[in-house]
Design a protein around this motif. Structure first.
Motif, PDB file in Angstrom:
ATOM      1  N   PHE A  71     -42.324  14.268 -75.224  1.00  0.00           N
ATOM      2  CA  PHE A  71     -41.754  12.956 -75.492  1.00  0.00           C
ATOM      3  C   PHE A  71     -42.000  12.031 -74.298  1.00  0.00           C
ATOM      4  O   PHE A  71     -41.793  12.405 -73.138  1.00  0.00           O
ATOM      5  CB  PHE A  71     -40.252  13.066 -75.760  1.00  0.00           C
ATOM      6  N   ASN A  72     -42.409  10.792 -74.590  1.00  0.00           N
ATOM      7  CA  ASN A  72     -42.615   9.805 -73.532  1.00  0.00           C
ATOM      8  C   ASN A  72     -41.305   9.052 -73.266  1.00  0.00           C
ATOM      9  O   ASN A  72     -40.252   9.387 -73.813  1.00  0.00           O
ATOM     10  CB  ASN A  72     -43.753   8.854 -73.892  1.00  0.00           C
ATOM     11  N   ASN A  73     -41.379   8.034 -72.436  1.00  0.00           N
ATOM     12  CA  ASN A  73     -40.168   7.299 -72.051  1.00  0.00           C
ATOM     13  C   ASN A  73     -39.594   6.448 -73.180  1.00  0.00           C
ATOM     14  O   ASN A  73     -38.520   5.874 -73.035  1.00  0.00           O
ATOM     15  CB  ASN A  73     -40.448   6.411 -70.833  1.00  0.00           C
ATOM     16  N   GLN A  74     -40.307   6.339 -74.276  1.00  0.00           N
ATOM     17  CA  GLN A  74     -39.775   5.637 -75.444  1.00  0.00           C
ATOM     18  C   GLN A  74     -39.241   6.605 -76.502  1.00  0.00           C
ATOM     19  O   GLN A  74     -38.917   6.208 -77.621  1.00  0.00           O
ATOM     20  CB  GLN A  74     -40.863   4.759 -76.081  1.00  0.00           C
ATOM     21  N   GLY A  75     -39.167   7.888 -76.142  1.00  0.00           N
ATOM     22  CA  GLY A  75     -38.657   8.880 -77.083  1.00  0.00           C
ATOM     23  C   GLY A  75     -39.619   9.208 -78.202  1.00  0.00           C
ATOM     24  O   GLY A  75     -39.193   9.694 -79.259  1.00  0.00           O
ATOM     25  N   LYS A  76     -40.912   8.976 -77.999  1.00  0.00           N
ATOM     26  CA  LYS A  76     -41.931   9.278 -78.998  1.00  0.00           C
ATOM     27  C   LYS A  76     -42.722  10.509 -78.571  1.00  0.00           C
ATOM     28  O   LYS A  76     -43.086  10.647 -77.395  1.00  0.00           O
ATOM     29  CB  LYS A  76     -42.897   8.099 -79.167  1.00  0.00           C
ATOM     30  N   LEU A  77     -42.988  11.394 -79.531  1.00  0.00           N
ATOM     31  CA  LEU A  77     -43.764  12.595 -79.239  1.00  0.00           C
ATOM     32  C   LEU A  77     -45.236  12.224 -79.138  1.00  0.00           C
ATOM     33  O   LEU A  77     -45.805  11.609 -80.051  1.00  0.00           O
ATOM     34  CB  LEU A  77     -43.549  13.651 -80.316  1.00  0.00           C
ATOM     35  N   THR A  78     -45.869  12.613 -78.046  1.00  0.00           N
ATOM     36  CA  THR A  78     -47.290  12.321 -77.842  1.00  0.00           C
ATOM     37  C   THR A  78     -48.000  13.594 -77.388  1.00  0.00           C
ATOM     38  O   THR A  78     -47.375  14.557 -76.959  1.00  0.00           O
ATOM     39  CB  THR A  78     -47.486  11.226 -76.770  1.00  0.00           C
ATOM     40  N   GLY A  79     -49.336  13.579 -77.495  1.00  0.00           N
ATOM     41  CA  GLY A  79     -50.142  14.681 -76.997  1.00  0.00           C
ATOM     42  C   GLY A  79     -50.080  15.932 -77.840  1.00  0.00           C
ATOM     43  O   GLY A  79     -50.413  17.017 -77.368  1.00  0.00           O
ATOM     44  N   TYR A  80     -49.691  15.819 -79.097  1.00  0.00           N
ATOM     45  CA  TYR A  80     -49.608  16.989 -79.983  1.00  0.00           C
ATOM     46  C   TYR A  80     -50.797  16.988 -80.944  1.00  0.00           C
ATOM     47  O   TYR A  80     -51.522  15.994 -81.087  1.00  0.00           O
ATOM     48  CB  TYR A  80     -48.305  16.968 -80.779  1.00  0.00           C
ATOM     49  N   ARG A  81     -50.969  18.105 -81.599  1.00  0.00           N
ATOM     50  CA  ARG A  81     -51.929  18.172 -82.693  1.00  0.00           C
ATOM     51  C   ARG A  81     -51.254  18.810 -83.891  1.00  0.00           C
ATOM     52  O   ARG A  81     -50.238  19.509 -83.752  1.00  0.00           O
ATOM     53  CB  ARG A  81     -53.173  18.980 -82.300  1.00  0.00           C
ATOM     54  N   LEU A  82     -51.800  18.592 -85.085  1.00  0.00           N
ATOM     55  CA  LEU A  82     -51.260  19.171 -86.310  1.00  0.00           C
ATOM     56  C   LEU A  82     -52.088  20.384 -86.708  1.00  0.00           C
ATOM     57  O   LEU A  82     -53.328  20.317 -86.775  1.00  0.00           O
ATOM     58  CB  LEU A  82     -51.276  18.155 -87.454  1.00  0.00           C
ATOM     59  N   ASN A  83     -51.406  21.500 -86.956  1.00  0.00           N
ATOM     60  CA  ASN A  83     -52.104  22.660 -87.505  1.00  0.00           C
ATOM     61  C   ASN A  83     -52.556  22.370 -88.929  1.00  0.00           C
ATOM     62  O   ASN A  83     -51.916  21.599 -89.657  1.00  0.00           O
ATOM     63  CB  ASN A  83     -51.189  23.884 -87.500  1.00  0.00           C
ATOM     64  N   THR A  84     -53.655  22.973 -89.307  1.00  0.00           N
ATOM     65  CA  THR A  84     -54.147  22.794 -90.670  1.00  0.00           C
ATOM     66  C   THR A  84     -53.372  23.685 -91.625  1.00  0.00           C
ATOM     67  O   THR A  84     -52.837  24.730 -91.248  1.00  0.00           O
ATOM     68  CB  THR A  84     -55.638  23.144 -90.758  1.00  0.00           C
TER      69      THR A  84
END
Length: 785
Positions: free
Chosen positions: A548-561
């Motif tokens: 989570f960044n400073n805005q409370g948003k999840l970043t740097g993830y990927r979605l499994n297929t």
């Protein structure tokens, strides 16, 4: 293969034939007129009914259902049928139960009420305590191994079960019925029938019931309220509209399941704790960390649920040889369940979803971990319709139609506080004003999913009669499709939004032949393709990594297929039926080729353990059913099932490890089951002494733990008193469950994908069991006015 099965079971076949005779019956939904003896009921008193379909099928009719304990659920009314392994969590059935058929779990079996599907829209689960009152249940039709061509289902690899509610009486009446039983169980049932009105144009009934029972062990109980309605409007000869409504609401405490080690050390009667967990006193500036007691707490282990089912059935005679059926329905369900006693950590940080969780214990800080009440909520709305055209052209009996359903399936997990007495602020979790909130004012959610399901089927069937209908060839084809539109909203269980759309579709052909070679004997063979679309749980938890960044948003993830395909099963039946005046018999050899089984396994593409297609398996066996009226007022019914179900492949559990499951028996599939009932009917008197043997079965995929077989004996007796004054047909009935007070266990595995890999060794996890309920009694008093 069939010869192998027959060799293994020939001694039991021989004994069953001697003890119970040799016959079966006919299903009058094809063309052959069944042999009927005027004024004489078929042997079996409702446990065997005439069958004529080119597939294996058993039917329980009203004559048998009305002998059961009125507190029971619908599963308990079919416990003696071949191929069916059903159990209840208690004697009454108010707390729920489980069912398997030919080794398939209830979430792999299509279940309907008056033609409307009732399996869960997401995971196909069925909850028997939510279904129709037994007093209003006319018939249970069990098709072992396959489903009807026009079945409105996308999740039936193992067969189908249809519940048919009774119609309104032709004559007006008001019924009052009261039941009492062990553990302070009671049920009050009221039903009013209008009888025919307006020159036999309309008739209807409405019934209400209230049932309660205490748990047979531990604290808590079950509370169920139910309503059934049905009305019939006759428009013209051959044309009518039938409307039905079912409402059910219940609030139950769960029964605790135990491992074998817990049973040995704590005893069979141990249950959830009776002392409410206490919160720590809040201290501003200090971190309080509350811990859940090991025995949890009974009043924070609840199953609140309410559901509605509205159905319409339109029957319209368009031409002398052409009629149209139009069957719309609307199904609604809302509830939660399981253990709701959990902990939640407060926080106040910009790099948390919603800024973190607000001060729960109101001590002025956000440092604490506090016990809360939080459960997985499911809310479903399901409108649908089935339309069929029927026609008779020469020797062809034709049927074609279309089924459509749209399901709005919402799953959340809010949280509320509970007080020092152990009472939650909102047991139903539907009062948003009580929800615990994040710092930004949005409610905490342990999960937040929405699945929009669009299901449809095109189907056609041709039953072709030859040799004056002695030979029937049934050709069927169903093309079934479901599109899942899944949305994950950001929650504490999945921190980012994502949307996935996936369509599953299959053509499902079937072919059957039935030959009536004498007035009393017939043979049949059937081959049917079945499929089950993956549950929507395959779309859960696809987020991999991120922060989570400073805005409370999840970043740097990927979605499994998502790479999970449909489960498939090809079912073969070869059967023989004999139907006589006093003896009936049915025998079926079956073979099932089960492919692409879905279970929890290691996914080498996503490099995680998840639901995955783990391979193939085979199931083969024999089912026997017979009834014999050996004296005018006495009859005996018997059933026998042999099932051999084997896993085809080893199960991969990590990148370089597998479990040795190849060739192992499927868990919770007894090799042998047998049922028997001695029945007496003479005027106002009735009696049944029944027994069901369920054989030993394994509890894990590697077969390193098992439970013993058991036999449950039950006794039912009734007497109808003479009508007098205002009282018409007053009746008293006694029911005894588990007459011999047998100790027994049933595996807690809610689906075929929920089996434990191993109980022992590295990575072992002990399976959990429901402890069988002890002997209990109930008495019912009923009268019409």
């Amino acid at each position: 293969m069939f010869l192998k099965v027959l060799r293994r079971t020939r001694h039991i076949v021989f004994m069953t034939a001697i003890l119970a005779g040799a016959t079966v019956q006919a299903d009058n939904n094809i063309t052959l007129e069944p042999m009927v003896v005027e004024g004489v009921a078929p042997p079996g008193n409702g446990l065997m009914n005439l069958q004529n379909a080119a597939r294996s099928r058993s039917v329980v009719s009203r004559a048998a259902i009305e002998q059961k304990n009125t507190l029971n659920n619908a599963y308990q009314a079919m416990d003696l049928l071949p191929g069916v392994n059903t159990y209840s969590y208690d004697a009454t059935g108010l707390f729920g139960g489980g069912l398997r058929m030919r080794g398939f779990n209830s979430d792999q079996i299509g279940v309907s009420i008056d033609g409307a599907p009732i399996n869960d829209a997401g995971n196909y689960a069925v909850y028997p305590s939510e279904l129709v009152d037994l007093e209003n249940l006319e018939e249970i039709s069990v098709t072992q191994g396959s489903s009807e061509t026009d079945a409105p289902m996308v999740g039936a690899t193992g067969g189908s079960i249809g519940f048919v509610t009774s119609g309104p009486s032709d004559h007006s009446r008001f019924r009052v019925q009261q039941s009492y039983g062990a553990y302070n169980a009671y049920k009050t049932f009221l039903r009013a029938d209008t009888g025919y009105l307006g020159d036999n144009r309309f008739k209807a009934f409405i019934s209400v019931s209230k049932a309660e029972a205490e748990k047979w062990k531990g604290y808590g109980g079950a509370d169920r309220e139910h309503l059934d309605f049905k009305g019939v409007l006759n428009l013209a000869p051959g044309s009518s509209i039938t409307g039905g409504l079912l409402f059910n609401e219940m609030l139950n405490n769960n029964l605790r399941t135990l491992t074998l080690a817990e049973i040995q050390t704590l005893g069979r009667d141990i249950d959830f704790g009776g002392q409410a967990p206490q919160h720590l006193a809040g201290i501003n500036g200090s971190a309080q960390v509350e811990k859940i007691p090991s025995d949890l707490y009974y009043n924070l282990n609840l199953n609140p649920y309410r559901n509605y089912l509205a159905t319409l059935k339109g029957r319209f005679q368009l031409l002398p040889n052409l009629h149209l059926d139009v069957d719309p329905y609307y199904n609604y369900g809302y509830g939660t369940g399981g253990n709701q006693l959990r902990t939640l950590a407060e926080s106040n940080a910009v790099n948390k979803l919603g800024g973190g969780i607000r001060d729960i214990n109101h001590d002025g800080d956000t440092r604490d971990t506090v016990m809360i009440y939080s459960g997985a909520v499911t809310e479903t709305e399901r409108p649908g319709v089935t339309a069929r055209l029927h026609s008779q052209v020469a020797n062809h009996r034709l049927m074609a139609g279309y089924w459509f359903e749209y399901a709005h399936h919402r799953r959340t997990q809010p949280a509320v506080p509970f007080d020092a007495a152990g009472n939650s602020a909102d047991p139903w979790l539907d009062n948003t004003s009580a929800f615990l909130l994040r710092q930004d004012g949005t409610p905490y959610q342990g999960r937040d999913f929405l699945t929009l399901n669009t299901s449809q089927s095109f189907f056609a069937q041709d039953d072709i009669g030859f040799l004056n209908d002695k030979l029937i060839l049934s050709l069927g084809l169903r093309y079934t499709q479901i599109q899942r539109d899944f949305t994950n909203y950001a929650s504490e269980g999945g921190g980012a939004y994502y949307n996935i759309k996936q369509t599953y579709a299959r053509p499902l052909p079937s072919v059957g032949v039935r030959y009536q070679f004498t007035d009393t004997q017939q043979v049949f063979v059937n081959r049917a393709e079945n499929f089950k679309a993956p549950p929507d749980s395959v779309f859960y938890g696809l987020i991999n990594g991120g922060s989570f960044n400073n805005q409370g948003k999840l970043t740097g993830y990927r979605l499994n297929t998502v790479n999970v395909g449909e489960e498939l099963a090809t079912n073969w039946d070869l059967g023989y039926r004999y139907t006589g005046k006093d003896v009936s018999f049915s025998g079926t050899l079956f073979y099932i080729d089960y492919r692409n089984r879905i279970a929890s396994a290691f996914d080498p593409i996503n490099n995680i353990s998840t639901n995955y297609n783990v391979g193939d398996s085979t199931t083969q066996g024999v089912e026997l059913e017979s009834a014999w009226r050996f004296l005018p007022n006495w009859s005996v019914y018997g059933s026998f099932t042999y099932t051999d179900s084997r896993i085809g492949q080893n199960l991969q559990t990590a990148a370089n490890t597998v479990e040795a499951t190849a060739g192992k028996a499927f868990p919770d599939v007894p090799s042998y089951m047998a049922g028997a009932a001695l029945q007496y009917r003479d005027g106002p008197w009735s009696g049944n002494l029944s027994a069901k043997y369920t054989g030993a079965r394994y509890s894990t995929l590697v077969n390193d733990e098992s439970i013993n077989g058991y036999t449950l004996v039950s006794f039912d007796a009734g007497y109808r008193l003479p009508s007098t004054g205002w009282f018409r047909d007053p009746t008293v009935r006694l029911n005894v469950y588990n007459l011999l007070d047998q100790n027994y266990l049933n595996l807690n595995a809610g689906s075929g994908s929920g089996f434990t890999n191993r109980a022992l060794g590295v990575g072992g996890s002990a399976p959990f069991y429901y402890v069988g309920a002890p002997r209990s009694f109930s008495v019912m008093l009923s009268t019409d006015f």
